[in-house]
Design a protein around this motif. Structure first.
Motif, PDB file in Angstrom:
ATOM      1  N   ALA A 235       0.547  -1.633   0.183  1.00  0.00           N
ATOM      2  CA  ALA A 235       0.038  -0.581   0.247  1.00  0.00           C
ATOM      3  C   ALA A 235       0.841   1.429  -0.208  1.00  0.00           C
ATOM      4  O   ALA A 235       0.549   2.152  -0.669  1.00  0.00           O
ATOM      5  CB  ALA A 235      -0.892   0.245   1.399  1.00  0.00           C
ATOM      6  N   MET A 236       2.198   1.072   0.513  1.00  0.00           N
ATOM      7  CA  MET A 236       3.183   2.085   0.384  1.00  0.00           C
ATOM      8  C   MET A 236       3.575   2.306  -0.631  1.00  0.00           C
ATOM      9  O   MET A 236       4.034   3.896  -0.635  1.00  0.00           O
ATOM     10  CB  MET A 236       4.054   1.918   1.879  1.00  0.00           C
ATOM     11  N   ILE A 241       4.146   5.954  -5.490  1.00  0.00           N
ATOM     12  CA  ILE A 241       3.334   5.984  -6.625  1.00  0.00           C
ATOM     13  C   ILE A 241       3.001   7.230  -6.736  1.00  0.00           C
ATOM     14  O   ILE A 241       2.686   7.999  -7.953  1.00  0.00           O
ATOM     15  CB  ILE A 241       3.064   5.199  -7.358  1.00  0.00           C
ATOM     16  N   ALA A 242       1.360   7.533  -6.283  1.00  0.00           N
ATOM     17  CA  ALA A 242       0.438   8.770  -6.535  1.00  0.00           C
ATOM     18  C   ALA A 242       0.984   9.590  -6.069  1.00  0.00           C
ATOM     19  O   ALA A 242       1.189  10.779  -6.616  1.00  0.00           O
ATOM     20  CB  ALA A 242      -0.711   8.495  -5.754  1.00  0.00           C
ATOM     21  N   GLU A 243       2.326   9.616  -5.577  1.00  0.00           N
ATOM     22  CA  GLU A 243       2.708  11.312  -4.705  1.00  0.00           C
ATOM     23  C   GLU A 243       3.819  11.203  -5.344  1.00  0.00           C
ATOM     24  O   GLU A 243       3.815  12.167  -6.265  1.00  0.00           O
ATOM     25  CB  GLU A 243       3.394  11.018  -3.169  1.00  0.00           C
ATOM     26  N   ALA A 244       4.578  10.658  -6.082  1.00  0.00           N
ATOM     27  CA  ALA A 244       5.568  10.204  -7.449  1.00  0.00           C
ATOM     28  C   ALA A 244       4.653  11.516  -8.497  1.00  0.00           C
ATOM     29  O   ALA A 244       5.372  12.265  -9.469  1.00  0.00           O
ATOM     30  CB  ALA A 244       5.846   9.739  -7.805  1.00  0.00           C
ATOM     31  N   ASN A 245       4.013  10.759  -8.693  1.00  0.00           N
ATOM     32  CA  ASN A 245       2.492  11.457  -9.882  1.00  0.00           C
ATOM     33  C   ASN A 245       1.781  12.598  -9.663  1.00  0.00           C
ATOM     34  O   ASN A 245       2.165  13.328 -10.194  1.00  0.00           O
ATOM     35  CB  ASN A 245       1.623  10.350 -10.812  1.00  0.00           C
ATOM     36  N   SER A 356       8.637   8.878   1.336  1.00  0.00           N
ATOM     37  CA  SER A 356       7.836   9.112   2.251  1.00  0.00           C
ATOM     38  C   SER A 356       8.357   8.347   3.813  1.00  0.00           C
ATOM     39  O   SER A 356       9.870   7.598   2.603  1.00  0.00           O
ATOM     40  CB  SER A 356       6.583   8.226   2.121  1.00  0.00           C
ATOM     41  N   ILE A 357       7.734   8.491   4.309  1.00  0.00           N
ATOM     42  CA  ILE A 357       8.332   8.133   6.019  1.00  0.00           C
ATOM     43  C   ILE A 357       6.942   7.335   6.614  1.00  0.00           C
ATOM     44  O   ILE A 357       5.933   7.972   7.079  1.00  0.00           O
ATOM     45  CB  ILE A 357       9.033   8.642   6.338  1.00  0.00           C
ATOM     46  N   CYS A 368      10.851   5.321   1.832  1.00  0.00           N
ATOM     47  CA  CYS A 368      10.629   4.690   0.796  1.00  0.00           C
ATOM     48  C   CYS A 368      11.302   5.847   0.023  1.00  0.00           C
ATOM     49  O   CYS A 368      11.062   7.615  -0.445  1.00  0.00           O
ATOM     50  CB  CYS A 368       9.115   4.954   0.636  1.00  0.00           C
ATOM     51  N   VAL A 369      12.373   5.518  -0.532  1.00  0.00           N
ATOM     52  CA  VAL A 369      13.178   6.491  -1.955  1.00  0.00           C
ATOM     53  C   VAL A 369      12.915   6.458  -2.751  1.00  0.00           C
ATOM     54  O   VAL A 369      12.847   5.577  -3.633  1.00  0.00           O
ATOM     55  CB  VAL A 369      14.693   6.181  -1.460  1.00  0.00           C
TER      56      VAL A 369
END
Length: 430
Positions: A235-236, A241-245, A356-357, A368-369
């Motif tokens: 889920a993370m 991926i959603a945050e990067a987009n 994210s953390i 996550c990097v």
């Protein structure tokens, strides 16, 4: 004749094979040193925890790791031994060939010296020249004598060169034979230790079998907890991926707004009219910018060369695998688990941006990097030294390792391209 052709072929092939063998031997030596470091780290960790209370399952996991590393070490040593055996054989062929050449050269040189001895007096040489029928023949005889003397000199130098080459090969062969004996001795010692570890594993397995239901239930309970963590990490990844987009879309919108502001109203309307419909961002794929594509390509180009995120050894590999002792129990790991020292520093394996953390269990955090459309995830951290949006460089510390369900210092490391999990072992340096 067939034997001669076979020998020549083997020698010609051997020259290429020995050059390649030398490179392979160096690579094996590096790999062997890395395995030995892992074994040393493992033994150090086990020794440091000998006074602590450890469950049978933990002991089995440690012993299984030791067995796997010992098998890798023995396999590497055997490959080195085979390469060395091939080199020894080819060098022996060269020595045999040189010895035969030297026999022929020495025989020819002895005949030359004997002829020179028979005609050694100045009078005989003068008579040889004066007995010529004409001046041209006399000149040719003088040239012949000079060439004959030069030929003797070349013969002598060739013999000396061959003898020097032979001496060097024999010396090299002696060193190789000693190296082979050393490798064989190391292999015997490692095999004895491996047998000891296997015997210990059998004893631990008997303990498990006495109360199989209890330990099976314990393993399945831990597997359930592990699957829950994996579900949260999946889920993370989707959220990352959603945050990067989202960030990419915001950056693109800002760039378009800036471009529109600098253009005339008519040009802006024309650009808007001719602008194609935007592609909808995928929830499973990171939409790469030009910069992101470069970063992604660089990450991919370093496959198999990324540094380890933490010092220690691999306690659990990637993917589905049978439990080392309990039959019918399958383990499925989305990454690889590193066993390390308590609070060991965890480092980024490649430059990127912290997306994210999250806290997935208790106080243990997961970082996550992003590296283009690749993500590296560091789970089970006690403390974190970075924040979302931070740019990190390779080998930069991002936090300290925490403890798993049994209180063991474990780092779970995951590599994903978009939402497709990768085997981290294929990306890290061997």
């Amino acid at each position: 004749m067939k034997q001669l052709l076979l020998t020549l072929f083997l020698l010609g092939y051997g020259a290429v094979a020995m050059a390649q063998g030398g490179d392979q031997q160096k690579k094996l030596e590096v790999r062997k040193a890395e395995i030995q470091r892992e074994i040393k780290a493992l033994n150090s960790l086990i020794k440091g925890e000998s006074s602590k209370e450890k469950s049978v399952l933990s002991k089995i996991a440690d012993n299984e790791a030791k067995i796997k590393l010992s098998e890798k070490l023995i396999n590497t040593t055997q490959k080195q031994t085979r390469l060395l055996t091939d080199d020894i054989y080819l060098n022996q062929l060269k020595i045999n060939k040189l010895n035969k050449q030297l026999v022929v050269l020495k025989e020819d040189y002895a005949k030359t010296l004997l002829n020179a001895y028979k005609s050694r007096s100045d009078q005989s040489r003068i008579m040889f020249i004066l007995s010529s029928d004409n001046f041209l023949e006399a000149y040719k005889r003088v040239q012949y004598m000079k060439q004959y003397a030069s030929f003797r000199k070349v013969q002598g130098e060739e013999i000396r060169d061959k003898m020097k080459e032979l001496e060097m090969l024999q010396e090299k062969l002696g060193v190789q034979k000693k190296d082979k004996e050393k490798l064989l001795a190391e292999s015997r010692k490692d095999k004895q230790e491996l047998e000891g570890d296997r015997e210990e594993q059998k004893k631990l397995a008997k303990v498990i079998q006495k109360d199989k239901k209890k330990y099976t239930a314990e393993v399945k309970s831990k597997q359930k907890e592990s699957r829950e963590i994996d579900r949260k990490i999946d889920a993370m990844i989707r959220a990352a991926i959603a945050e990067a987009n989202r960030k990419a879309a915001a950056a693109k919108k800002a760039a378009e707004a800036k471009s529109a502001a600098s253009s005339s109203a008519s040009e802006s309307r024309k650009a808007t009219a001719s602008k194609p419909a935007e592609a909808k961002a995928s929830s499973s794929k990171i939409m790469l910018t030009k910069e992101g594509k470069v970063i992604s390509d660089n990450f991919k180009a370093n496959k198999g060369r990324l540094p380890w995120p933490v010092e220690g050894y691999i306690a659990l590999g990637y993917g589905k695998q049978a439990h080392p002792v309990i039959d019918g129990v399958e383990i499925n790991n989305h990454g690889i688990d590193f066993r390390t020292k308590p609070s060991a520093p965890v480092k980024a394996v490649f430059s990127g941006e912290v997306l994210s953390i999250q806290v997935l269990r208790s106080n243990n955090k997961t970082v996550c990097v992003q590296h283009g459309d690749f993500l590296t995830i560091y789970s089970n951290l006690r403390s974190v030294d970075v924040s979302p949006g931070d740019k990190v460089s390779i080998n930069q510390k991002i936090g300290n390792v925490g403890e798993d369900y049994e209180g063991q210092p474990i780092l779970k490391f995951i590599v994903s391209q978009n939402d497709k999990l990768q085997n981290p072992s294929l990306w890290l340096v061997k």
